[in-house]
Design an enzyme around this catalytic site. Structure first.
Site, PDB file in Angstrom:
ATOM      1  N   CYS A   1      -8.221   2.789  42.966  1.00 46.39           N
ATOM      2  CA  CYS A   1      -7.684   4.314  43.207  1.00 46.39           C
ATOM      3  C   CYS A   1      -7.680   4.500  44.661  1.00 46.39           C
ATOM      4  CB  CYS A   1      -8.628   5.188  42.348  1.00 46.39           C
ATOM      5  SG  CYS A   1     -10.130   5.014  42.894  1.00 46.39           S
TER       6      CYS A   1
ATOM      7  N   HIS B   1     -12.417  11.492  43.887  1.00 45.33           N
ATOM      8  CA  HIS B   1     -12.718  11.329  45.377  1.00 45.33           C
ATOM      9  C   HIS B   1     -12.172  12.358  46.446  1.00 45.33           C
ATOM     10  CE1 HIS B   1     -14.111   7.366  43.500  1.00 45.33           C
ATOM     11  NE2 HIS B   1     -12.860   7.089  43.285  1.00 45.33           N
TER      12      HIS B   1
END
Length: 356
Positions: A145, A225
């Site tokens: 990711c 994140h």
């Protein structure tokens, strides 16, 4: 579209990524989901069966355990592999590398996830950067990711002729939300022990020409994140030009603090309000009103949904390995349309990019 144009896809591993890949495959008009394989017989597989997915045992004894749990079983992993054009491996880190040898022995094109090393597939994939290199290959690896977000954003700057070097700090979520009871951290921050952290070199496995260094720290939350970047550009540029370069990518979405999107949780709430399955944020969500340009220096921040950002990349990787669509832009547009990518537009007038 004739039947020979349909790509038959199998998914091995029905967890956080696998269930999203399976659902996304079903949304493609040029693909059919043959089935999903797993080693468990818990609630996830019960829901998969309820949605009409054909179930396969992914390891010795798994099919029997499913049958004993009352689940309908179509066969074992060998049966699934024999029935598909492309296998997508979404199993935990390390298992995909072992499974790769099985796929190779059976001469079946396959995709592994970013937890595996580049060498497992010999190619690393982000659609806007390395689609062409994956065409007709026997295997590729959809990178993690964070690496996906790095390559997307830096590729946008590179294609605009603005990228010289990039330095990033990553605030990494501690664990997946559904596993919060099993691990993670509380009341501390855990720095990744090396500089550069592994994401920078991983981005270079997609594009070796990137001059990128990353630092990372694990933080006690599970939403997403958060990245902060400092970029030296090739020349001085104004903010409007930089924002336009980012937004030339359909998979980078502009968000703004002054729209109330002031934190990770508010962006996830927006995804829910948009009706995205699992509140998926497929795009890199980049704050344009926070972005600053000082001469040839650029500073910006963005959010990464680690459960969703790799899903469109995986769909494009399936097409690339199958060789059905040669042009990256054609596959990207097709995937974007099917998943509703592009719906996360500026909530106000689109010509406003914030203060310089």
């Amino acid at each position: 579209m004739v039947h020979s144009d349909i790509i038959r896809v199998g998914v091995n591993g029905y967890g956080v990524i696998g269930k999203r890949v399976a659902a996304a495959v079903r949304q493609q008009d040029d693909m059919i989901l043959v089935g999903v394989a797993d080693v468990s017989a818990d609630w996830r597989l019960r829901l998969a069966a309820r949605m009409g997915f054909s179930l396969y045992g992914a390891a010795p004894g798994a099919a029997l355990a499913m049958q004993r749990a009352g689940l309908p079983v179509a066969g074992d992993l060998d049966d699934l592999i024999a029935s598909v054009d492309v296998m997508v491996d979404c199993t935990p880190k390390g298992i995909g590398a072992a499974n790769a040898e099985v796929y190779r022995r059976k001469d079946k094109p396959f995709i592994v996830q970013g937890g595996e090393k580049h060498e497992v597939a010999g190619h690393s994939f982000v659609a806007e950067s390395s689609y062409a290199g994956a065409l007709g290959r026997p295997a590729t690896r959809v990178v993690s990711c964070n690496t996906t977000s790095i390559v997307r954003t830096l590729t946008a700057l590179k294609q605009a002729g603005l990228l010289r070097r990039a330095r990033g700090t990553l605030l990494r979520r501690a664990t997946d939300p559904w596993e919060s009871d099993r691990g993670g951290i509380m009341n501390t921050l855990a720095p990744e022990p090396q500089i550069p952290s592994h994401q920078g070199p991983d981005a270079q496995s997609v594009d070796p020409d990137l001059d990128v260094v990353t630092m990372a720290v694990k933080v006690p939350e599970t939403i997403a994140h958060l990245h902060y970047w400092s970029v030296q550009m090739t020349r001085a540029a104004d903010k409007a030009e930089v924002v336009a370069a980012f937004l030339a990518s359909s998979r980078i979405a502009a968000i703004r603090m002054d729209d109330g999107l002031t934190a990770l949780n508010s962006v996830k709430e927006l995804m829910a309000d948009l009706g995205r399955p699992h509140d998926n944020l497929y795009e890199v969500a980049l704050w344009t009103d926070m972005l600053r340009v000082q001469g040839d220096e650029l500073f910006y921040a963005y959010m990464v949904d680690n459960q969703a950002i790799v899903i469109p990349e995986t769909i494009d990787a399936i097409r690339a390995l199958s060789g059905r669509i040669a042009a990256p832009a054609v596959s990207i547009a097709r995937t974007d349309s099917s998943l509703g990518i592009g719906a996360l537009d500026r909530l106000g007038p689109p010509d406003q990019v914030g203060d310089s």
